[in-house]
Design an enzyme around this catalytic site. Structure first.
Site, PDB file in Angstrom:
ATOM      1  N   ASN A 245      31.857  40.424  41.045  1.00 57.56           N
ATOM      2  CA  ASN A 245      33.184  40.498  40.432  1.00 57.56           C
ATOM      3  C   ASN A 245      33.162  40.887  38.959  1.00 57.56           C
ATOM      4  O   ASN A 245      34.173  40.729  38.269  1.00 57.56           O
ATOM      5  CB  ASN A 245      33.914  39.162  40.599  1.00 57.56           C
ATOM      6  N   HIS A 248      36.228  42.418  37.401  1.00 57.64           N
ATOM      7  CA  HIS A 248      37.345  42.114  38.296  1.00 57.64           C
ATOM      8  C   HIS A 248      38.304  41.057  37.763  1.00 57.64           C
ATOM      9  O   HIS A 248      39.455  41.005  38.196  1.00 57.64           O
ATOM     10  CB  HIS A 248      36.835  41.714  39.677  1.00 57.64           C
ATOM     11  N   HIS A 252      41.626  42.689  38.180  1.00 56.71           N
ATOM     12  CA  HIS A 252      42.684  42.146  39.054  1.00 56.71           C
ATOM     13  C   HIS A 252      43.928  41.800  38.242  1.00 56.71           C
ATOM     14  O   HIS A 252      45.052  42.008  38.705  1.00 56.71           O
ATOM     15  CB  HIS A 252      42.190  40.897  39.790  1.00 56.71           C
TER      16      HIS A 252
HETATM   17 ZN   LIG Z   1      36.210  45.758  43.593  1.00 56.45          ZN
END
Ligand SMILES: [Zn+2]
Ligand SMILES: NC(=O)c1ccc[n+]([C@@H]2O[C@H](COP(=O)([O-])OP(=O)(O)OC[C@H]3O[C@@H](n4cnc5c(N)ncnc54)[C@H](O)[C@@H]3O)[C@@H](O)[C@H]2O)c1
Length: 357
Positions: A245, A248, A252
């Protein structure tokens, strides 16, 4: 090019990832797992390109195939589309000895995998990824899910495929923006795990961007090997797997505050890796040359490296809803050296503001 095989070793359900430049090895890669009937799930774009090749190989093995075509795009990763796939599976009389094949990008893979994991409490699942993102990331490791209107990937499970077959030739039709999106995840593997791969990327990124076959085969093989190694050590993300991640937490957050429409996933992850590296730089974990290398590679991959006008308050708000977080603090995966990252849950909020200013 030889057929490359990578094994993902797990206590149960180990499987092989096959990398090729055509469909010739497909039959032997999937034969054992097809069963009596197959539901081939794909989207309307991929259908035009590769369904003919794949169905003719399955039919030649004497297996009955039902074709399930979903609309292309993230909106199809829903319980509604899953229900329509259950209906099609029931109408075609798929049973416990049948299988589901995902042919397409991460949307098809995540959705078809979720249906395979739940239909009759789980039937055989096979991945044939056709986007770069799916070939280096989503088809390997067994995370399957659909979205809820309030949260992405929130209804899902860990359900490993029986086999993954990657035909790198499918990338020749992939739109440039989608190719770049996969490049973000590909570059990520160098920073989280593999200094040598970073050096290789520095010297070969132009060849990758020209989709040169041997460069692609090498890079995809590296990424799948790294992911197999990490997932093999920590299938259910109790610890190590979280390093996948990197980029991320911010990524995100950016996707969420821009309504999942401004950036592709890879574009958001590219920006996320840059801002997370800047956090690491301010914490004295890495020096400027690492950040520069990251920016150079992302630029060469035609990914964004700057954002303007981000509302830091809403970004922090969005990041604090991340699935990785435990007991209230935001978890970041930060670089600590070339090819090395660590998990941090004590990043000073003032530093986050500073980096985004
Ligand atoms: Zn990804
Ligand atoms: N399960 C995991 O571990 C994991 C990891 C990363 C991302 N994901 C998920 O993956 C999804 C994104 O996947 P994606 O980026 O592959 O997007 P996608 O599946 O939407 O595919 C992108 C587009 O490319 C088209 N396409 C696919 N293959 C093509 C080809 N060979 N030639 C031309 N067009 C082609 C598709 O029709 C689609 O329009 C997200 O839902 C994300 O959550 C899952």
């Amino acid at each position: 090019m030889e057929l490359i095989t990578i094994n993902l070793d797990l206590p149960q359900d180990s499987y092989a990832i096959h990398i090729s430049h055509d469909w010739q090895g497909l039959e032997s890669a999937i034969r054992t797992y097809l069963g009596n009937k197959v539901m081939l799930v794909t989207d309307e774009n991929v259908k035009e390109l590769f369904v003919h090749n794949v169905t003719s190989i399955i039919s030649s093995m004497g297996c009955e195939t039902t074709l399930a075509i979903i609309q292309a795009g993230e909106n199809s990763k829903s319980l509604g589309t899953a229900e329509s796939l259950y209906t099609q599976a029931l109408n075609a009389k798929l049973d416990r000895s049948s299988s589901i094949i995902a042919l397409g990008g991460g949307v098809v893979g995540d959705l078809a995998g979720f249906v395979a994991s739940t239909y009759m409490r789980g039937i055989n699942f096979i991945q044939i990824p056709t986007t770069l993102l799916a070939q280096v990331d989503s088809s390997v490791g067994g995370k399957v899910a659909v979205n809820h209107p309030l949260a992405k990937n929130i209804i899902g499970s860990f359900y490993q495929p029986k086999s993954v077959y990657i035909n790198i030739n499918t990338l020749s039709t992939l739109p440039d923006r989608q190719f770049s999106t996969g490049m973000a995840e590909l570059i990520k593997y160098g920073f989280i795990w593999d200094k040598e791969f970073l050096v290789w990327l520095e010297n070969n990124i132009e060849r990758l961007m020209k989709k040169e076959k041997d460069a692609l085969a090498y890079a995809i093989q590296r990424c799948c090997t790294i992911k197999a190694e990490i997932v093999g050590q920590d299938e259910k993300e109790k610890g190590l797997r979280a390093i996948l991640n990197f980029g991320h937490t911010v990524g995100h957050g950016l996707e969420s505050i821009t309504g999942y429409s401004q950036f592709t996933h890879g574009e958001a992850v590219a920006l996320g890796m840059i801002y997370e590296s800047l956090i690491a730089l301010h914490m004295g974990l890495v020096d400027q040359s690492l950040v520069n290398l990251l920016i150079d590679l992302l630029k060469a991959a035609k990914l964004p490296t700057k954002i303007a006008g981000i509302d830091v308050e809403s970004l922090i708000q969005a990041m604090s809803l991340d699935k990785k977080n435990k007991s209230g603090s935001i978890v970041f995966i930060l670089p600590t050296d070339y090819g090395k990252v660590d998990i941090f849950n004590d990043v000073d909020q003032k530093l986050i503001y500073k980096v985004f200013k």
